[in-house]
Scaffold this motif. Structure first.
Motif, PDB file in Angstrom:
ATOM      1  N   HIS A  29     -66.784 103.977 -23.350  1.00 55.53           N
ATOM      2  CA  HIS A  29     -66.008 102.739 -23.414  1.00 55.53           C
ATOM      3  C   HIS A  29     -66.782 101.627 -24.120  1.00 55.53           C
ATOM      4  N   LEU A  30     -68.093 101.702 -24.061  1.00 54.85           N
ATOM      5  CA  LEU A  30     -68.914 100.661 -24.684  1.00 54.85           C
ATOM      6  C   LEU A  30     -69.127 100.909 -26.172  1.00 54.85           C
ATOM      7  N   LEU A  31     -69.273 102.180 -26.548  1.00 53.03           N
ATOM      8  CA  LEU A  31     -69.564 102.509 -27.943  1.00 53.03           C
ATOM      9  C   LEU A  31     -68.295 102.683 -28.781  1.00 53.03           C
ATOM     10  N   GLY A  32     -67.263 103.219 -28.179  1.00 54.87           N
ATOM     11  CA  GLY A  32     -65.994 103.361 -28.887  1.00 54.87           C
ATOM     12  C   GLY A  32     -65.885 104.641 -29.691  1.00 54.87           C
ATOM     13  N   GLU A  33     -64.659 105.029 -30.001  1.00 58.85           N
ATOM     14  CA  GLU A  33     -64.386 106.271 -30.714  1.00 58.85           C
ATOM     15  C   GLU A  33     -64.922 106.255 -32.140  1.00 58.85           C
ATOM     16  N   GLU A  34     -64.885 105.118 -32.777  1.00 61.77           N
ATOM     17  CA  GLU A  34     -65.338 105.050 -34.168  1.00 61.77           C
ATOM     18  C   GLU A  34     -66.834 105.354 -34.261  1.00 61.77           C
ATOM     19  N   ALA A  79     -68.354  93.417 -27.909  1.00 56.77           N
ATOM     20  CA  ALA A  79     -69.010  92.768 -26.778  1.00 56.77           C
ATOM     21  C   ALA A  79     -70.522  92.843 -26.957  1.00 56.77           C
ATOM     22  N   ALA A  80     -71.206  91.857 -26.410  1.00 58.13           N
ATOM     23  CA  ALA A  80     -72.662  91.815 -26.541  1.00 58.13           C
ATOM     24  C   ALA A  80     -73.306  93.054 -25.941  1.00 58.13           C
ATOM     25  N   ILE A  81     -72.739  93.567 -24.852  1.00 56.93           N
ATOM     26  CA  ILE A  81     -73.315  94.757 -24.212  1.00 56.93           C
ATOM     27  C   ILE A  81     -73.173  95.962 -25.128  1.00 56.93           C
ATOM     28  N   ALA A  95     -75.743 100.003 -28.505  1.00 56.45           N
ATOM     29  CA  ALA A  95     -75.798 100.651 -29.828  1.00 56.45           C
ATOM     30  C   ALA A  95     -77.155 100.420 -30.491  1.00 56.45           C
ATOM     31  N   TRP A  96     -77.701  99.256 -30.287  1.00 54.61           N
ATOM     32  CA  TRP A  96     -79.016  98.935 -30.868  1.00 54.61           C
ATOM     33  C   TRP A  96     -80.097  99.811 -30.233  1.00 54.61           C
ATOM     34  N   LEU A  97     -80.029  99.998 -28.931  1.00 45.55           N
ATOM     35  CA  LEU A  97     -81.019 100.836 -28.245  1.00 45.55           C
ATOM     36  C   LEU A  97     -80.923 102.291 -28.718  1.00 45.55           C
ATOM     37  N   ILE A  98     -79.697 102.781 -28.917  1.00 39.97           N
ATOM     38  CA  ILE A  98     -79.532 104.153 -29.410  1.00 39.97           C
ATOM     39  C   ILE A  98     -80.034 104.266 -30.842  1.00 39.97           C
ATOM     40  N   LEU A  99     -79.805 103.224 -31.637  1.00 39.65           N
ATOM     41  CA  LEU A  99     -80.323 103.234 -33.003  1.00 39.65           C
ATOM     42  C   LEU A  99     -81.847 103.304 -33.003  1.00 39.65           C
ATOM     43  N   ALA A 100     -82.474 102.562 -32.085  1.00 41.82           N
ATOM     44  CA  ALA A 100     -83.941 102.619 -31.966  1.00 41.82           C
ATOM     45  C   ALA A 100     -84.389 104.031 -31.607  1.00 41.82           C
ATOM     46  N   LEU A 101     -83.630 104.691 -30.726  1.00 46.30           N
ATOM     47  CA  LEU A 101     -83.953 106.067 -30.342  1.00 46.30           C
ATOM     48  C   LEU A 101     -83.795 107.009 -31.536  1.00 46.30           C
ATOM     49  N   LEU A 102     -82.720 106.851 -32.296  1.00 49.01           N
ATOM     50  CA  LEU A 102     -82.494 107.729 -33.460  1.00 49.01           C
ATOM     51  C   LEU A 102     -83.577 107.553 -34.521  1.00 49.01           C
ATOM     52  N   CYS A 103     -84.008 106.319 -34.694  1.00 48.30           N
ATOM     53  CA  CYS A 103     -85.084 106.073 -35.664  1.00 48.30           C
ATOM     54  C   CYS A 103     -86.377 106.758 -35.226  1.00 48.30           C
ATOM     55  N   LYS A 104     -86.655 106.693 -33.940  1.00 48.38           N
ATOM     56  CA  LYS A 104     -87.862 107.350 -33.426  1.00 48.38           C
ATOM     57  C   LYS A 104     -87.746 108.868 -33.554  1.00 48.38           C
ATOM     58  N   LEU A 105     -86.566 109.411 -33.304  1.00 49.92           N
ATOM     59  CA  LEU A 105     -86.366 110.862 -33.443  1.00 49.92           C
ATOM     60  C   LEU A 105     -86.510 111.286 -34.905  1.00 49.92           C
ATOM     61  N   ASP A 106     -86.046 110.455 -35.806  1.00 50.46           N
ATOM     62  CA  ASP A 106     -86.192 110.771 -37.223  1.00 50.46           C
ATOM     63  C   ASP A 106     -87.667 110.861 -37.598  1.00 50.46           C
ATOM     64  N   CYS A 107     -88.467 109.971 -37.054  1.00 50.11           N
ATOM     65  CA  CYS A 107     -89.922 110.032 -37.313  1.00 50.11           C
ATOM     66  C   CYS A 107     -90.525 111.310 -36.738  1.00 50.11           C
ATOM     67  N   LYS A 108     -90.072 111.674 -35.563  1.00 46.87           N
ATOM     68  CA  LYS A 108     -90.624 112.866 -34.923  1.00 46.87           C
ATOM     69  C   LYS A 108     -90.202 114.146 -35.639  1.00 46.87           C
ATOM     70  N   SER A 109     -89.037 114.128 -36.292  1.00 44.88           N
ATOM     71  CA  SER A 109     -88.575 115.327 -36.995  1.00 44.88           C
ATOM     72  C   SER A 109     -89.484 115.677 -38.172  1.00 44.88           C
ATOM     73  N   LYS A 110     -90.202 114.698 -38.675  1.00 44.73           N
ATOM     74  CA  LYS A 110     -91.068 114.928 -39.832  1.00 44.73           C
ATOM     75  C   LYS A 110     -92.335 115.695 -39.465  1.00 44.73           C
ATOM     76  N   HIS A 111     -92.575 115.903 -38.189  1.00 42.12           N
ATOM     77  CA  HIS A 111     -93.747 116.682 -37.772  1.00 42.12           C
ATOM     78  C   HIS A 111     -93.541 118.186 -38.000  1.00 42.12           C
ATOM     79  N   TYR A 112     -92.286 118.624 -38.198  1.00 39.14           N
ATOM     80  CA  TYR A 112     -92.012 120.045 -38.430  1.00 39.14           C
ATOM     81  C   TYR A 112     -92.369 120.408 -39.878  1.00 39.14           C
TER      82      TYR A 112
END
Length: 625
Positions: A481-486, A429-431, A436-453
């Motif tokens: 229900h939106l993201l799914g078990e996989e 579904a589009a939603i 998932a795209w918004l969470i991916l954007a968050l994970l990418c930002k967190l990955d950048c922030k992890s490099k400050h350590y």
């Protein structure tokens, strides 16, 4: 609603007490001879004159202060019948069927008709006014739906129901509905008579004036007021938020009670004329309904960019969409099409606002510029804020599906998201893609922030902690229900990978200090290396945190399994052969017992005992030196 908007002006619970007799019309045109017809015309006019003049307010003080329909329902029915008969006589007199016309009879009939119409106008107005509380939209809109309830409560008697309170409430509801029903029937009777007699304009004017004041008063008391775009834009968010919450309540009452009740009443009273009931309802309700439905559009267009606006907009969209079928039914007339179009326009504007706010939310994640390192590799505020926001969004999954289904996901989404989101068997579904795209954007930002350590192991712990929080919030909310078990399983594997990398980098030297089957000479060096490496690792990791209890236990169990058991075997095998001369006495190289190691590990990753753990480690180190 009744207590809020209406109050009875005159008690009217006993207004209509007598049964309503059937009416019939005298058929004059079928009379066989002109003489017989003339006689019947004279009789009809004389009979009409008797009852009409009795109720002439200009000629009788009694008629001026008394209501015909209140005084005698039987006489009221006779009055209506006489007017209908008089109308038939007038048609006959002007139809040139009589070879010997008598204009004085027509003049007399017209005069009587004018008096009768004035009386009926007065009665129509009195019924509307005196039964104001019983013709409020709430009573009218629920009258039909309560028929079965009224029937069941009227069957109560002393033997069948011991609960007097329930019976009393039922009787009260029944009384209100009975009065409302009788008033509606009388209004229809008068309206039919006046319309048939050519006095529709006078009847409509009275009805519109009375009922529009009720609708306008109801809309006003519900807090719906005329606002301009500039006024809404200038409002502080707290003020606007209160108005939105008030609108949500007002919209529900307006559609399900106020306008629906008025439509039922209007349709009933003017059932004899589609054009009249359409024009009446449109004129009575249009202004208030337009005020109601223009407000969401103003909110959607406001330039305020607060993220909290998202949920207010979704609530307003939900309210209109849930009642959309009812809105179309109530305002089905062509003359009320402006109301339908305004409601639809608000839905469109609200959906556009939702899409815009989703884009703004994504950009807010991507533009987060905070470089401060979270102590101990804990949760970043961006993670907690974003997941709070996304879990709330997921509760609007059905509405968001409707809004986003016609809007494709961002262009990079399909190429950046995991393949399982775009399998050949079933497209997501589009939603789901958007979340998932918004969470991916968050994970990418967190990955950048992890490099400050500077400590790489801490950066992996940071990633493990934040991804674990994302997964935990997803599993305990509608996001699952939106993201799914996989999706969840894939990211749980990433958490395990981050945790393993942390463990390898933070405790690898400790693991490597315990080789298999060392000689006695090697054992001494191994104890020295273990003491130093364990102490250094513990001192560094004593400030590390793992907020999630399950992840914390998994990491500690994994480290303990690899370290405590191996160290215990090594310790028990070589501890007696690793003493060294220290002046006049011998000193053991063993600083930590296996129990010590287990105790120290058990104290790791708790935020509240960081300082205590550090001091314990320092005192233990100095004690063994």
């Amino acid at each position: 609603m009744k207590s809020l908007c209406f109050s009875p002006r005159t008690p009217s619970s006993s207004i209509y007490r007598q049964p309503m007799p059937p009416s019939s019309r005298t058929t004059l045109s079928s009379s066989s001879t002109p003489l017989r017809r003339r006689s019947m015309i004279d009789t009809t006019i004389d009979a009409a004159a008797t009852i009409i003049m009795k109720w002439d307010a200009q000629a009788s003080a009694y008629a001026r202060v008394t209501s015909l329909f209140y005084e005698s329902k039987t006489e009221a029915m006779q009055f209506i019948k006489s007017v209908n008969d008089l109308q038939e006589v007038m048609h006959l007199l002007v139809s040139h069927q009589d070879p010997h016309p008598h204009p004085e009879k027509l003049t007399q009939a017209q005069h009587l008709m004018q008096i009768a119409m004035k009386r009926l106008q007065k009665e129509f107005y009195q019924i509307l006014s005196m039964n104001r509380a019983y013709l409020d939209p709430e009573s009218v809109s629920t009258r039909s739906s309560r028929t079965s309830t009224r029937t069941s409560t009227s069957d109560y008697d002393d033997d069948s129901s011991p609960d007097d309170e329930i019976r009393t409430v039922g009787d009260s509801i029944s009384e209100v509905e009975d009065v409302s029903s009788r008033a509606m029937s009388d209004l229809k009777l008068i309206a039919d008579c006046m319309i048939a007699s050519g006095y529709a304009k006078e009847c409509i004017k009275i009805y519109k004036t009375n009922r529009k004041s009720i609708i306008d008063e109801g809309v006003y008391k519900l807090g719906i007021q005329k606002l301009g775009s500039s006024e809404v834009n200038k409002m502080e968010w707290d003020v606007l938020d209160l108005k939105i919450k008030n609108w949500l309540q007002a919209q529900k009452i307006s559609i399900r009670t106020l306008f629906s009740g008025e439509r039922i009443l209007c349709d009933h009273v003017f059932a004899s004329s589609d054009s009249i009931k359409e024009s009446c309802f449109a004129e009575i309700s249009k202004e208030g309904a337009m005020l109601l439905f223009v407000f969401p559009e103003l909110v959607a267009k406001t330039r305020k960019s607060r993220m909290e606006k998202m949920f207010s907009v979704l609530d307003m969209y939900t309210a209109i969409s849930e009642d959309w079928q009812e809105i179309q039914t109530i305002f089905s007339f062509e003359s009320a099409s402006a109301v339908r179009l305004q409601a639809l326009s608000s839905l469109v504007r609200l959906s556009e606002s939702v899409l815009s706010l989703l884009t703004y939310f994504e950009s807010k994640i991507q533009k987060d510029s905070s470089k401060a390192m979270i102590p101990g590799g804990g949760l970043h505020p961006l993670t907690t804020y974003s997941m709070n926001y996304l879990t709330l969004l997921a509760d609007y999954g059905n509405i968001l599906t409707d809004i986003i289904s016609d809007c494709p996901p961002p262009a990079p989404a399909r190429s950046s998201l995991p393949e399982q989101f775009f399998g050949s068997d079933e497209s997501p579904a589009a939603i789901s893609v958007r979340i998932a795209w918004l969470i991916l954007a968050l994970l990418c930002k967190l990955d950048c922030k992890s490099k400050h350590y500077k400590d790489v192991s801490l950066s992996y712990l940071f990633l493990a902690n934040n991804l674990q929080h994302i997964i935990s919030r997803a599993r305990t909310s509608s996001l699952v229900h939106l993201l799914g078990e996989e999706w969840l399983a894939k990211h749980e594997a990433k958490v395990r990978q981050f945790a393993a990398n942390y463990e390898r980098l933070a405790w690898g030297k400790v693991f490597d200090s315990l080789p298999e089957n060392p000689t006695d000479g090697e054992a001494k060096e191994c104890f020295k290396k273990f003491n130093t490496s364990f102490e250094d690792a513990y001192l560094k990791q004593s400030s590390s945190v793992v907020p999630d209890p399950k992840l914390r236990d998994k990491i500690k169990v994994s480290i303990g399994t690899k370290l405590v058991a191996v160290y215990r075997e090594f310790h028990d095998t070589h501890k007696s052969r690793v003493e060294v001369e220290d002046g006049s006495r011998r000193r053991s190289l063993v600083r930590f017992s296996p129990e010590d190691v287990g105790d120290y590990l058990s104290n790791l990753f708790f935020v509240t005992i960081n300082s205590e753990s550090s001091s314990t480690s320092s005192s233990a180190s100095s004690r063994h030196r």
